[in-house]
Design a protein around this motif. Structure first.
Motif, mmCIF file in Angstrom:
data_model
loop_
_atom_site.group_PDB
_atom_site.id
_atom_site.type_symbol
_atom_site.label_atom_id
_atom_site.label_comp_id
_atom_site.label_asym_id
_atom_site.label_seq_id
_atom_site.Cartn_x
_atom_site.Cartn_y
_atom_site.Cartn_z
ATOM 1 N N SER A 43 0.842 -1.204 0.000
ATOM 2 C CA SER A 43 0.000 0.000 0.000
ATOM 3 C C SER A 43 0.871 1.244 0.000
ATOM 4 O O SER A 43 0.622 2.206 -0.733
ATOM 5 C CB SER A 43 -0.911 0.026 1.224
ATOM 6 O OG SER A 43 -1.487 -1.233 1.396
ATOM 7 N N HIS A 44 1.921 1.201 0.812
ATOM 8 C CA HIS A 44 2.817 2.358 0.890
ATOM 9 C C HIS A 44 3.501 2.589 -0.463
ATOM 10 O O HIS A 44 3.582 3.729 -0.943
ATOM 11 C CB HIS A 44 3.850 2.130 1.991
ATOM 12 C CG HIS A 44 4.846 3.232 2.072
ATOM 13 N ND1 HIS A 44 4.522 4.476 2.580
ATOM 14 C CD2 HIS A 44 6.126 3.301 1.678
ATOM 15 C CE1 HIS A 44 5.579 5.251 2.501
ATOM 16 N NE2 HIS A 44 6.577 4.558 1.947
ATOM 17 N N GLU A 45 3.975 1.511 -1.089
ATOM 18 C CA GLU A 45 4.685 1.641 -2.366
ATOM 19 C C GLU A 45 3.761 2.182 -3.463
ATOM 20 O O GLU A 45 4.204 2.868 -4.368
ATOM 21 C CB GLU A 45 5.255 0.284 -2.807
ATOM 22 C CG GLU A 45 6.314 -0.270 -1.886
ATOM 23 C CD GLU A 45 7.627 0.518 -1.913
ATOM 24 O OE1 GLU A 45 7.908 1.149 -2.950
ATOM 25 O OE2 GLU A 45 8.337 0.500 -0.894
ATOM 26 N N LEU A 46 2.457 1.825 -3.386
ATOM 27 C CA LEU A 46 1.510 2.336 -4.390
ATOM 28 C C LEU A 46 1.113 3.777 -4.080
ATOM 29 O O LEU A 46 0.870 4.576 -4.975
ATOM 30 C CB LEU A 46 0.262 1.453 -4.443
ATOM 31 C CG LEU A 46 0.446 0.086 -5.100
ATOM 32 C CD1 LEU A 46 -0.769 -0.800 -4.861
ATOM 33 C CD2 LEU A 46 0.667 0.236 -6.617
ATOM 34 N N LYS A 47 1.080 4.073 -2.780
ATOM 35 C CA LYS A 47 0.630 5.404 -2.371
ATOM 36 C C LYS A 47 1.629 6.479 -2.819
ATOM 37 O O LYS A 47 1.221 7.579 -3.200
ATOM 38 C CB LYS A 47 0.498 5.420 -0.828
ATOM 39 C CG LYS A 47 -0.060 6.683 -0.235
ATOM 40 C CD LYS A 47 -1.555 6.531 -0.041
ATOM 41 C CE LYS A 47 -2.201 7.739 0.597
ATOM 42 N NZ LYS A 47 -2.105 8.951 -0.157
ATOM 43 N N THR A 48 2.926 6.140 -2.782
ATOM 44 C CA THR A 48 3.937 7.158 -3.111
ATOM 45 C C THR A 48 3.748 7.698 -4.533
ATOM 46 O O THR A 48 3.603 8.912 -4.713
ATOM 47 C CB THR A 48 5.353 6.581 -2.896
ATOM 48 O OG1 THR A 48 5.394 6.027 -1.587
ATOM 49 C CG2 THR A 48 6.434 7.624 -3.049
ATOM 50 N N PRO A 49 3.703 6.834 -5.580
ATOM 51 C CA PRO A 49 3.482 7.404 -6.915
ATOM 52 C C PRO A 49 2.090 8.013 -7.078
ATOM 53 O O PRO A 49 1.938 9.030 -7.768
ATOM 54 C CB PRO A 49 3.646 6.199 -7.865
ATOM 55 C CG PRO A 49 3.590 4.987 -7.030
ATOM 56 C CD PRO A 49 3.971 5.379 -5.648
ATOM 57 N N LEU A 50 1.088 7.449 -6.373
ATOM 58 C CA LEU A 50 -0.269 8.007 -6.512
ATOM 59 C C LEU A 50 -0.326 9.441 -5.988
ATOM 60 O O LEU A 50 -0.912 10.319 -6.620
ATOM 61 C CB LEU A 50 -1.264 7.142 -5.739
ATOM 62 C CG LEU A 50 -1.845 5.962 -6.509
ATOM 63 C CD1 LEU A 50 -2.726 5.114 -5.593
ATOM 64 C CD2 LEU A 50 -2.665 6.459 -7.702
ATOM 65 N N THR A 51 0.295 9.661 -4.818
ATOM 66 C CA THR A 51 0.284 11.009 -4.237
ATOM 67 C C THR A 51 0.963 11.985 -5.188
ATOM 68 O O THR A 51 0.465 13.094 -5.438
ATOM 69 C CB THR A 51 1.017 11.008 -2.872
ATOM 70 O OG1 THR A 51 0.444 9.985 -2.083
ATOM 71 C CG2 THR A 51 0.902 12.333 -2.168
ATOM 72 N N ALA A 52 2.111 11.544 -5.748
ATOM 73 C CA ALA A 52 2.823 12.431 -6.676
ATOM 74 C C ALA A 52 1.944 12.720 -7.893
ATOM 75 O O ALA A 52 1.838 13.866 -8.342
ATOM 76 C CB ALA A 52 4.130 11.771 -7.103
ATOM 77 N N MET A 53 1.260 11.676 -8.408
ATOM 78 C CA MET A 53 0.447 11.880 -9.614
ATOM 79 C C MET A 53 -0.714 12.835 -9.366
ATOM 80 O O MET A 53 -1.028 13.668 -10.212
ATOM 81 C CB MET A 53 -0.063 10.523 -10.125
ATOM 82 C CG MET A 53 1.055 9.788 -10.826
ATOM 83 S SD MET A 53 0.695 8.230 -11.607
ATOM 84 C CE MET A 53 -0.580 7.507 -10.798
ATOM 85 N N GLN A 223 14.887 6.382 -7.315
ATOM 86 C CA GLN A 223 15.356 7.258 -8.392
ATOM 87 C C GLN A 223 15.776 6.420 -9.597
ATOM 88 O O GLN A 223 15.628 6.831 -10.747
ATOM 89 C CB GLN A 223 16.516 8.090 -7.839
ATOM 90 C CG GLN A 223 17.136 9.055 -8.798
ATOM 91 C CD GLN A 223 18.646 9.133 -8.558
ATOM 92 O OE1 GLN A 223 19.109 8.955 -7.424
ATOM 93 N NE2 GLN A 223 19.400 9.365 -9.600
ATOM 94 N N GLN A 224 16.278 5.197 -9.338
ATOM 95 C CA GLN A 224 16.712 4.312 -10.419
ATOM 96 C C GLN A 224 15.540 3.486 -10.952
ATOM 97 O O GLN A 224 15.738 2.607 -11.790
ATOM 98 C CB GLN A 224 17.782 3.332 -9.908
ATOM 99 C CG GLN A 224 19.046 3.987 -9.439
ATOM 100 C CD GLN A 224 19.961 4.324 -10.601
ATOM 101 O OE1 GLN A 224 19.601 4.109 -11.752
ATOM 102 N NE2 GLN A 224 21.115 4.852 -10.320
ATOM 103 N N GLY A 225 14.347 3.712 -10.423
ATOM 104 C CA GLY A 225 13.177 2.975 -10.902
ATOM 105 C C GLY A 225 13.039 1.604 -10.268
ATOM 106 O O GLY A 225 12.333 0.741 -10.784
ATOM 107 N N GLY A 226 13.707 1.385 -9.121
ATOM 108 C CA GLY A 226 13.643 0.067 -8.469
ATOM 109 C C GLY A 226 12.334 -0.140 -7.724
ATOM 110 O O GLY A 226 11.698 0.818 -7.284
ATOM 111 N N THR A 227 11.928 -1.407 -7.590
ATOM 112 C CA THR A 227 10.704 -1.723 -6.849
ATOM 113 C C THR A 227 11.030 -2.343 -5.501
ATOM 114 O O THR A 227 10.144 -2.491 -4.659
ATOM 115 C CB THR A 227 9.844 -2.751 -7.623
ATOM 116 O OG1 THR A 227 10.610 -3.955 -7.769
ATOM 117 C CG2 THR A 227 9.447 -2.229 -8.977
ATOM 118 N N GLY A 228 12.289 -2.758 -5.295
ATOM 119 C CA GLY A 228 12.651 -3.445 -4.053
ATOM 120 C C GLY A 228 12.246 -4.910 -4.067
ATOM 121 O O GLY A 228 12.348 -5.597 -3.048
#
Ligand code: ADP
Length: 270
Positions: A43-53, A223-228
């Motif tokens: 949820s956190h990983e999805l929330k980060t790009p969503l908030t930015a978008m 920054q490198q586009g990694g997902t972890g």
């Protein structure tokens, strides 16, 4: 969890009836805690790009409405965040597919030389774009039994990481050698190694690198586009192939990640 309670009141005729109590513990204990952590992380990983978008769209609808240059910039940011979400979902699907598969070892004959050459060819442009020289060193042929697509995913992940986290400009080497008797696998094996000359990884992080969402430097990874999730996927696939994954690193000198797989044939001597 099973509890056995003798029912004293029913102790007749010299027989002792028992009552079995079953309690559902599926949402308790370590497994459930790990599942909860995983859902929280996703949820956190999805929330980060969503908030930015959401922020970019609001800017496009407001302050940037009359500024074409700003519109182009914010649309580009929007595109980057969308690709990041896409990569995350693709990796999550990969993991969930892997977890749903049988534990049986895949049985196709795979030539690792052809596979490594293909991956190195596919990543040649990315490497040169980052000023990284990719060097491939293999024998003529090296067969294992496995799943070609999954093994391609393993090598691509490792080489991509070496390019991303290695030195720029720098060199990434991909080696393949024969091990007569691999001590843990107890037999002949092929060892693929991806070696970079980057800043390396401090020893305390090494045991945790294959955990989902574990990153040494979250900012750098993002920054490198990694997902972890890359090394978690690698570990899963290597286990399914009854192989070994070994991560070695010397801070300041570089990192070597080795994947050893049981050999299907003796090496071709050339
Ligand atoms: P990510 O998507 O963040 O790259 P991975 O699971 O592939 O996730 O890797 C986990 C972390 O391990 C990375 O975030 C990075 O910090 C570290 N890492 C992986 N490969 C290397 C490498 N070759 N050199 C230095 N650090 C690395």
């Amino acid at each position: 969890e099973v509890g056995i309670t003798p029912l004293a009141s029913l102790l007749r005729n010299g027989r002792s009836p028992v009552m079995l109590i079953f309690r559902d513990v599926s949402e308790q204990g370590e497994g459930a805690a790990m599942r909860r952590d995983f859902v929280a992380n996703v949820s956190h990983e999805l929330k980060t790009p969503l908030t930015a978008m959401i922020g970019y769209v609001e800017t496009l609808q407001g302050p940037a409405q009359k500024d074409e240059e700003a519109q182009r910039r914010f649309l580009a940011h929007l595109g980057q965040e969308l690709s990041r979400m896409n990569r995350l979902v693709v990796d999550l699907l990969s993991l969930s597919r892997l977890e749903g598969q049988s534990r049986r070892k895949p049985r196709d004959r795979v030539d690792l030389v052809a596979l490594l050459s293909e991956v190195v060819g596919l990543l040649a442009f990315t490497a040169s774009d980052q000023q990284v020289e990719l060097v491939l060193d293999t024998p003529e042929r090296a067969d294992v039994f496995g799943d070609a697509d999954q093994l391609t995913q393993v090598v691509a992940n490792l080489v991509e990481n070496a390019i991303k986290y290695g030195r720029q400009p720098g060199t990434v080497r991909v080696d393949l050698d024969y091990v007569q008797r691999e001590p843990v696998l107890r037999g002949p094996a092929w060892r693929m190694s991806v070696i970079d000359d980057g800043p390396g990884i401090a020893a305390e992080h090494l045991p945790r690198l294959t955990e989902r969402f574990y990153r040494v430097d979250t900012g750098r990874s993002r920054q490198q586009g990694g997902t972890g999730l890359g090394l978690a996927i690698v570990k899963h696939i290597v286990n399914r192939h009854r192989g070994r994954l070994k991560i070695e690193s010397k801070p300041g000198e570089g990192t070597r990640i080795g994947v050893t797989l049981p050999a299907a044939t003796e090496p071709t001597l050339s």
